[in-house]
Design an enzyme around this catalytic site. Structure first.
Site, short mmCIF file in Angstrom:
data_model
loop_
_atom_site.label_atom_id
_atom_site.label_comp_id
_atom_site.label_asym_id
_atom_site.label_seq_id
_atom_site.Cartn_x
_atom_site.Cartn_y
_atom_site.Cartn_z
N SER A 98 1.23 72.28 59.86
CA SER A 98 2.62 72.69 60.25
C SER A 98 2.01 73.95 61.12
O SER A 98 1.13 74.52 59.84
CB SER A 98 3.82 73.05 59.59
OG SER A 98 5.13 71.76 59.40
N LYS A 172 7.86 71.95 66.11
CA LYS A 172 8.13 72.15 64.35
C LYS A 172 8.53 73.28 63.99
O LYS A 172 9.62 73.10 63.36
CB LYS A 172 5.77 71.62 64.26
CG LYS A 172 6.16 71.47 62.83
CD LYS A 172 7.36 70.68 61.28
CE LYS A 172 6.89 70.78 60.26
NZ LYS A 172 7.67 69.60 59.66
N LYS A 240 6.12 79.80 55.20
CA LYS A 240 4.73 79.32 56.63
C LYS A 240 5.19 79.88 57.91
O LYS A 240 5.46 79.55 59.19
CB LYS A 240 4.54 79.05 56.02
CG LYS A 240 2.61 78.68 56.50
CD LYS A 240 1.94 77.68 56.31
CE LYS A 240 2.59 75.81 56.36
NZ LYS A 240 2.30 75.70 57.65
#
Length: 301
Positions: A98, A172, A240
């Site tokens: 990711s 994503k 994140k």
């Protein structure tokens, strides 16, 4: 007969079972991981283990990268001892971590400068889907490269070609926006049920039969009820992704208040000691804010 040579860089919670599926599908797999102990079971399956990422990729037709962040991917691939420079010309680099959209586009440019092909192909489904080989794989890049990667990717899940370079990474982040905001909503629902005198398990059961049903309610709602926060997806990685999604929103001049709220909630969870817990532990952050933290909670005020 081997189906080809695959290098896998990163064999953690997700990368390990993904690599196992590649071995089981008949590929010759060479592995590198910073923590060598995480490769032992894969070595017993027949995978080759090396001590340097650059050694893993030398003979690879495909290189699968499943590391913790975009900055780590960039360092391992393009840093001073970067593995990308050891790859064969025209080999296909598939970054399944990711990462941010801009990070994907920048690394793709570096890869192509070295004569490599590129896909950003992050995944969704968590550890259970990684083990079962049923991941949702979101691929950004040229359609010819998606087709070339299909033998490898289809061994790990179902592939959807999203669009050009960077759009796999973008998809994503959109996935993570949905996951983070839904976990927040389910956390609030379970806490309200508990405090209102209803059995959260019965509330979940009723909701699963109706319009509010979701995989988050099914899986993470159960985790919240049981207090089982052993990480499948650690909360520190959730922020994140939500932070990267906010960066994309800013670049697109979009105000996304639900994303911003979810990011703030997960950031607070991590700041109060929950970074290594599963992201379903967000309910503990809500309990902390409401003075309902159970005795022995891993969170602190």
């Amino acid at each position: 007969m081997s189906r080809g040579n695959v290098a896998v860089l990163g064999t953690g919670l997700m990368g390990g079972p993904m690599a196992a599926n590649l071995v089981a599908s008949g590929f010759d797999v060479t592995l590198w991981n910073r923590s060598a102990d995480k490769t032992q079971s894969l070595a017993e399956m027949g995978a080759g283990i090396v001590s340097k990422a650059a050694r893993a990729v030398i003979d690879a037709d495909w290189v699968v990268v499943m590391l913790s962040s975009g900055s780590v991917c960039d360092d391992i691939l393009f840093g001073p001892e970067g593995a990308a420079r050891a790859m064969r010309k025209n080999a296909l680099l598939i970054v399944m971590s990711s990462i941010g959209m801009a990070e994907a586009q920048a690394m793709a440019h570096k890869a192509r400068t070295l004569g490599l092909r590129w896909l950003d192909a992050p995944v969704s489904g968590g550890v259970p889907a990684a083990k079962a080989g049923t991941l949702s794989i979101m691929a950004g890049g040229d359609i010819e490269d998606v087709r070339a990667a299909n033998p490898v990717l289809s061994s790990m899940g179902r592939v959807v070609h999203i669009g050009p370079t960077g759009t796999g990474a973008l998809a994503k982040l959109i996935n993570q926006l949905l996951v983070a905001s839904t976990i927040a909503a389910v956390s609030e629902a379970m806490l309200m049920a508990e405090e209102g005198g209803a059995d959260p398990a019965k509330v979940r059961e009723a909701m699963l039969a109706g319009f509010a049903s979701s995989r988050i309610l099914e899986l993470h709602g159960q985790r919240m009820i049981e207090g089982d926060f052993v990480p499948g997806g650690p909360a520190k990685y959730q922020i994140k992704d939500t932070s990267a999604a906010l960066d994309v929103a800013a670049a697109l001049n979009l105000e996304l208040p639900v994303l911003r709220l979810a990011d703030g909630l997960f950031t607070s969870l991590v700041d109060h000691g929950g970074g290594d817990l599963d992201h379903s532990a967000l309910i503990l952050e809500l309990k902390r804010r409401n003075g309902r933290l159970p005795s022995g909670s891993p969170l602190h005020d």
